[in-house]
Write a protein that holds these residues in place. Structure first.
Motif, PDB file in Angstrom:
ATOM      1  N   LYS A 155     -66.978  41.941 107.376  1.00  0.00           N
ATOM      2  CA  LYS A 155     -66.014  43.018 107.186  1.00  0.00           C
ATOM      3  C   LYS A 155     -66.620  44.395 107.428  1.00  0.00           C
ATOM      4  O   LYS A 155     -65.892  45.352 107.701  1.00  0.00           O
ATOM      5  N   LYS A 179     -67.641  45.372 112.635  1.00  0.00           N
ATOM      6  CA  LYS A 179     -66.489  45.063 113.458  1.00  0.00           C
ATOM      7  C   LYS A 179     -66.876  44.411 114.782  1.00  0.00           C
ATOM      8  O   LYS A 179     -66.164  43.536 115.293  1.00  0.00           O
ATOM      9  N   LYS A 206     -60.098  34.025 108.510  1.00  0.00           N
ATOM     10  CA  LYS A 206     -60.220  34.785 107.258  1.00  0.00           C
ATOM     11  C   LYS A 206     -61.660  34.796 106.757  1.00  0.00           C
ATOM     12  O   LYS A 206     -62.152  35.813 106.251  1.00  0.00           O
ATOM     13  N   GLN A 266     -63.587  37.312 108.831  1.00  0.00           N
ATOM     14  CA  GLN A 266     -63.259  38.673 108.455  1.00  0.00           C
ATOM     15  C   GLN A 266     -63.945  39.082 107.156  1.00  0.00           C
ATOM     16  O   GLN A 266     -64.404  40.227 107.014  1.00  0.00           O
ATOM     17  N   GLU A 267     -64.023  38.165 106.214  1.00  0.00           N
ATOM     18  CA  GLU A 267     -64.689  38.492 104.953  1.00  0.00           C
ATOM     19  C   GLU A 267     -66.203  38.555 105.116  1.00  0.00           C
ATOM     20  O   GLU A 267     -66.870  39.363 104.462  1.00  0.00           O
ATOM     21  N   GLN A 319     -67.740  40.877 114.132  1.00  0.00           N
ATOM     22  CA  GLN A 319     -66.507  40.187 113.786  1.00  0.00           C
ATOM     23  C   GLN A 319     -65.722  39.813 115.045  1.00  0.00           C
ATOM     24  O   GLN A 319     -65.212  38.687 115.165  1.00  0.00           O
ATOM     25  N   SER A 320     -65.644  40.742 116.001  1.00  0.00           N
ATOM     26  CA  SER A 320     -64.937  40.464 117.255  1.00  0.00           C
ATOM     27  C   SER A 320     -65.640  39.372 118.047  1.00  0.00           C
ATOM     28  O   SER A 320     -64.990  38.500 118.644  1.00  0.00           O
TER      29      SER A 320
END
Length: 430
Positions: free
Chosen positions: A82, A85, A75, A78-79, A88-89
């Motif tokens: 955000k 992407k 989480k 993700q924040e 994030q991955s």
């Protein structure tokens, strides 16, 4: 569906061979052309497959719990990223690699039994169309077409027409009633399995999007089974209902004996374990020692149920050890408290309570045989009288004989100055 099943035709021959072997055993008991012989052959195939998949099921449990542990970190990623992407991955994959988890591990049992499911569908479809497949020859094909389960042919479907059902020697009403009941049972077992996982064996202290997804799947999967079930032959419905019941029972066993930390199932398990350990004074099973060892190792990071368990053992005069065993509190030299602090198991020595000055002057209670305190109290009282500047109104007391060991000097009488005349009383100021 036929196209998908044909992709798994490489496993059709082994699946058909296993069914034929079980049919040869049950056929001697119930008759070769009965639905019991063919139906129990399918059930036995499911049990055999699920026994072989137990190692994957254990890996699924570990992967699911590892994913629940990583939810707070996921989480945060993700924040933080955000709007990016790709980054994030990358961070997610890095987190999986560092923790040694794999998101696909939780799907291993379903993926592993998918080839067997589609192979069985292919075999039953061949029985419905009158086509030999695998090791099922003409005689076995005719026997399977005559088999009925509660009046429904093994290869009949809910969507079949009356002409096709009559060709299999059954009525359309019997087929639809039996298939409808089996579809409802199949969907209900899937719903209950997912529901007991969400209500009993999930860490309630972690609130993440993963939890919302699991709740959504609790309703999506039963609907999917109901929709696709109307196109499954009766034999496939028997297969899927059996595997759902197996999964439900297997999960109930895991929830009862190895619950997720922080869940309601863990609180219930630790309550039962407390009664068992306090009654016998020790742990009997290896699984119990493993769980107690993990609780002791957490130290200050224990949850509420785990702290309650440790406190209950302490009240019963027991103490959990680092190796998972439980010993009597009086016999151990070191005890680990619920905060992870190691203290001495022996009783602490009580220090004597210090008396106030007034208690010492009034001759309050003293320790027996403490002659030193008597002498110190007397000398302290003499000093306080010598430093007194104001005379007392009371009459002077008779002189006391000198105390031994004081070199013949008597103490000053109360309200008198040592040697010389008394100072007159000063007038009070108004």
């Amino acid at each position: 569906m036929d196209t998908i099943a044909s992709l798994f035709s490489f496993i059709t021959t082994p699946v058909s061979w296993v069914i034929v072997q079980f049919h040869s055993v049950y056929g001697k008991i119930f008759g070769p052309d009965t639905g019991w012989a063919w139906g129990l052959s399918i059930v036995s195939l499911v049990i055999l497959i699920r026994i072989c998949l137990i190692p994957l099921f254990v890996k699924q449990i570990k992967a699911t719990r590892a994913m629940q542990t990583l939810q707070p970190e996921m989480k945060k990623i993700q924040e933080r990223y955000k709007n990016d992407k790709q980054r994030q991955s990358e961070e997610m994959m890095k987190l999986y690699k560092e923790s040694g988890t794999n998101p696909l591990s939780s799907c291993l049992p379903i993926l592993a039994q998918s080839p067997f499911f589609f192979a069985l569908y292919h075999v039953l479809n061949g029985i419905a169309t009158g086509t030999t497949i695998g090791v099922i020859n003409e005689s076995l094909l005719n026997s399977a077409r005559q088999a009925h389960i509660f009046g429904a042919p093994l290869a009949a479907k809910f969507t079949d027409g009356s002409a096709k059902v009559e060709a299999l020697g059954a009525s359309l009403t019997d087929v639809r009633v039996v298939t409808a009941i089996m579809i409802v049972l199949m969907s209900a077992s899937q719903f209950y399995t997912q529901r007991q996982l969400m209500t009993k064996n999930v860490d309630t202290t972690v609130k993440t999007p993963f939890m919302q997804q699991q709740k959504m799947l609790m309703y999506v999967f039963p609907v999917m089974f109901a929709v696709f079930g109307i196109n499954f032959p009766v034999g496939v419905l028997v297969y899927w209902l059996t595997t759902n019941v197996w999964t439900m029972g297997q999960q109930m066993y895991v929830i009862r004996n190895n619950p997720t930390p922080g869940s309601k199932a863990q609180a219930a398990y630790l309550e039962r374990l407390t009664k068992h350990v306090t009654h016998h004074g020790k742990t009997r099973r290896r699984s119990e020692r493993t769980i107690i060892k993990a609780i002791v190792a957490k130290g200050r990071d224990r949850n509420e149920a785990e702290r309650t368990f440790i406190n209950a053992l302490t009240k019963a005069g027991l103490a959990a050890q680092a190796d998972g065993s439980v010993v009597k509190g009086e016999t151990q030299a070191l005890t680990q408290t619920e905060d992870g602090v190691v203290t001495s198991g022996a009783a602490r020595r009580q220090q004597p309570k210090r008396q106030s000055k007034a208690q010492r002057q009034s001759g309050g209670p003293k320790a027996a045989g403490d002659s030193t305190s008597d002498e110190s109290d007397a000398s302290e009282k003499t000093t306080s009288l010598e430093k007194s500047d104001e005379p007392q109104d009371a009459k002077p007391a008779a002189p006391q004989p000198p105390k031994a060991g004081s070199n013949g000097r008597s103490r000053a009488q109360s309200g008198q100055r040592k040697g010389g005349p008394q100072r007159p009383k000063s007038p009070s100021k108004k």
